[in-house]
Scaffold this motif. Sequence first.
Motif, PDB file in Angstrom:
ATOM      1  N   SER A   1      29.882 -11.389  25.376  1.00 39.78           N
ATOM      2  CA  SER A   1      29.492 -12.249  26.504  1.00 39.78           C
ATOM      3  C   SER A   1      30.293 -13.548  26.502  1.00 39.78           C
ATOM      4  O   SER A   1      30.730 -14.021  27.556  1.00 39.78           O
ATOM      5  N   LEU A   2      30.491 -14.132  25.325  1.00 41.52           N
ATOM      6  CA  LEU A   2      31.275 -15.364  25.232  1.00 41.52           C
ATOM      7  C   LEU A   2      32.723 -15.124  25.628  1.00 41.52           C
ATOM      8  O   LEU A   2      33.331 -15.937  26.339  1.00 41.52           O
ATOM      9  N   ALA A   3      33.300 -14.010  25.164  1.00 50.04           N
ATOM     10  CA  ALA A   3      34.690 -13.708  25.497  1.00 50.04           C
ATOM     11  C   ALA A   3      34.859 -13.467  26.995  1.00 50.04           C
ATOM     12  O   ALA A   3      35.841 -13.919  27.599  1.00 50.04           O
TER      13      ALA A   3
ATOM     14  N   LEU B   1      17.942 -18.736  19.992  1.00 50.02           N
ATOM     15  CA  LEU B   1      17.869 -19.048  21.419  1.00 50.02           C
ATOM     16  C   LEU B   1      19.113 -19.811  21.875  1.00 50.02           C
ATOM     17  O   LEU B   1      19.632 -19.569  22.972  1.00 50.02           O
ATOM     18  N   SER B   2      19.597 -20.728  21.040  1.00 43.82           N
ATOM     19  CA  SER B   2      20.811 -21.476  21.382  1.00 43.82           C
ATOM     20  C   SER B   2      22.007 -20.549  21.491  1.00 43.82           C
ATOM     21  O   SER B   2      22.862 -20.709  22.376  1.00 43.82           O
ATOM     22  N   GLN B   3      22.074 -19.575  20.606  1.00 40.87           N
ATOM     23  CA  GLN B   3      23.189 -18.621  20.619  1.00 40.87           C
ATOM     24  C   GLN B   3      23.176 -17.787  21.893  1.00 40.87           C
ATOM     25  O   GLN B   3      24.222 -17.578  22.529  1.00 40.87           O
ATOM     26  N   VAL B   4      21.997 -17.327  22.283  1.00 46.24           N
ATOM     27  CA  VAL B   4      21.882 -16.514  23.499  1.00 46.24           C
ATOM     28  C   VAL B   4      22.175 -17.375  24.732  1.00 46.24           C
ATOM     29  O   VAL B   4      22.846 -16.927  25.668  1.00 46.24           O
ATOM     30  N   HIS B   5      21.688 -18.603  24.728  1.00 46.45           N
ATOM     31  CA  HIS B   5      21.953 -19.510  25.853  1.00 46.45           C
ATOM     32  C   HIS B   5      23.457 -19.741  26.011  1.00 46.45           C
ATOM     33  O   HIS B   5      23.984 -19.746  27.133  1.00 46.45           O
ATOM     34  N   ALA B   6      24.148 -19.931  24.880  1.00 51.21           N
ATOM     35  CA  ALA B   6      25.594 -20.148  24.933  1.00 51.21           C
ATOM     36  C   ALA B   6      26.327 -18.933  25.465  1.00 51.21           C
ATOM     37  O   ALA B   6      27.412 -19.053  26.054  1.00 51.21           O
ATOM     38  N   ALA B   7      25.739 -17.750  25.280  1.00 55.64           N
ATOM     39  CA  ALA B   7      26.367 -16.519  25.758  1.00 55.64           C
ATOM     40  C   ALA B   7      26.083 -16.255  27.237  1.00 55.64           C
ATOM     41  O   ALA B   7      26.529 -15.245  27.775  1.00 55.64           O
ATOM     42  N   GLY B   8      25.331 -17.157  27.892  1.00 57.53           N
ATOM     43  CA  GLY B   8      25.166 -17.054  29.334  1.00 57.53           C
ATOM     44  C   GLY B   8      23.775 -16.693  29.829  1.00 57.53           C
ATOM     45  O   GLY B   8      23.582 -16.499  31.027  1.00 57.53           O
ATOM     46  N   ILE B   9      22.792 -16.627  28.924  1.00 60.27           N
ATOM     47  CA  ILE B   9      21.424 -16.296  29.324  1.00 60.27           C
ATOM     48  C   ILE B   9      20.543 -17.520  29.096  1.00 60.27           C
ATOM     49  O   ILE B   9      20.346 -17.954  27.954  1.00 60.27           O
TER      50      ILE B   9
ATOM     51  N   THR C   1      20.585 -13.873  35.088  1.00 58.72           N
ATOM     52  CA  THR C   1      19.261 -13.544  34.572  1.00 58.72           C
ATOM     53  C   THR C   1      18.813 -14.644  33.620  1.00 58.72           C
ATOM     54  O   THR C   1      19.626 -15.435  33.132  1.00 58.72           O
ATOM     55  N   SER C   2      17.537 -14.680  33.357  1.00 58.58           N
ATOM     56  CA  SER C   2      16.981 -15.606  32.383  1.00 58.58           C
ATOM     57  C   SER C   2      15.990 -14.835  31.522  1.00 58.58           C
ATOM     58  O   SER C   2      15.543 -13.737  31.892  1.00 58.58           O
TER      59      SER C   2
END
Length: 209
Positions: free
Chosen positions: A19-21, A82-90, A130-131
């Motif tokens: 997701s980050l890439a 949660l921070s990791q998932v948020h950084a990946a766009g969710i 999405t959230s």
Amino acid sequence: RIAREMHDIVAHNLSVIISLADGAGYTMASSPERASDAIERVSVTGRQALLEMRRLLGVLREDATEQPLAPQPDLDRLDDLLSQVHAAGIAVTMDLDGDPHELPEGIQLTVFRVAQEALTNTLKHAARPTSAHLTLRCAPRSVDLEVTDTGQGARLIRRGASLAGSGRGLSGMRERAAAYGGRLDAGPRPDGGWRVHLQLRPDAETLLR
């Protein structure tokens, strides 16, 4: 148990990296700074995954007893997840009722891994935008975790995986729930998106663990 832990580590971190890439590729021309930040997070996530894999595989070494083993993740690491998932766009939020620090270590590991797997599935399957939202209720005799997302994509594929129970991620979550006399339900929400619901009984540990 080792295969289950390895799946959780690899599936989650690779989903975040992808997701980050993808995000870096989309923003490379329009926002180089955001792309650079995403690439840096790819590096950090990859190194973290490699470290976790080395720790896990160290259990299999003949001389593992000579090396100190790192503790398994507990609920103190939920914020990092949660921070990791948020950084990946969710975009992800959480409601907490009760004190998770009072839960046994095994229960904390189970809740963390189920939350991690549920959010990994959101990263992999939910259509953007999405959230996601987590609700965690902790009590001496019951623990309840609900993870929902608003994604509309891949509902038929995800429904089939849920009903068949053949996916390693879903079966692993159900095994973790059964280890504490609990249950796990996963499936599409009536208004769209996906829901994972974990119920545990901390006083009902079984031999499955």
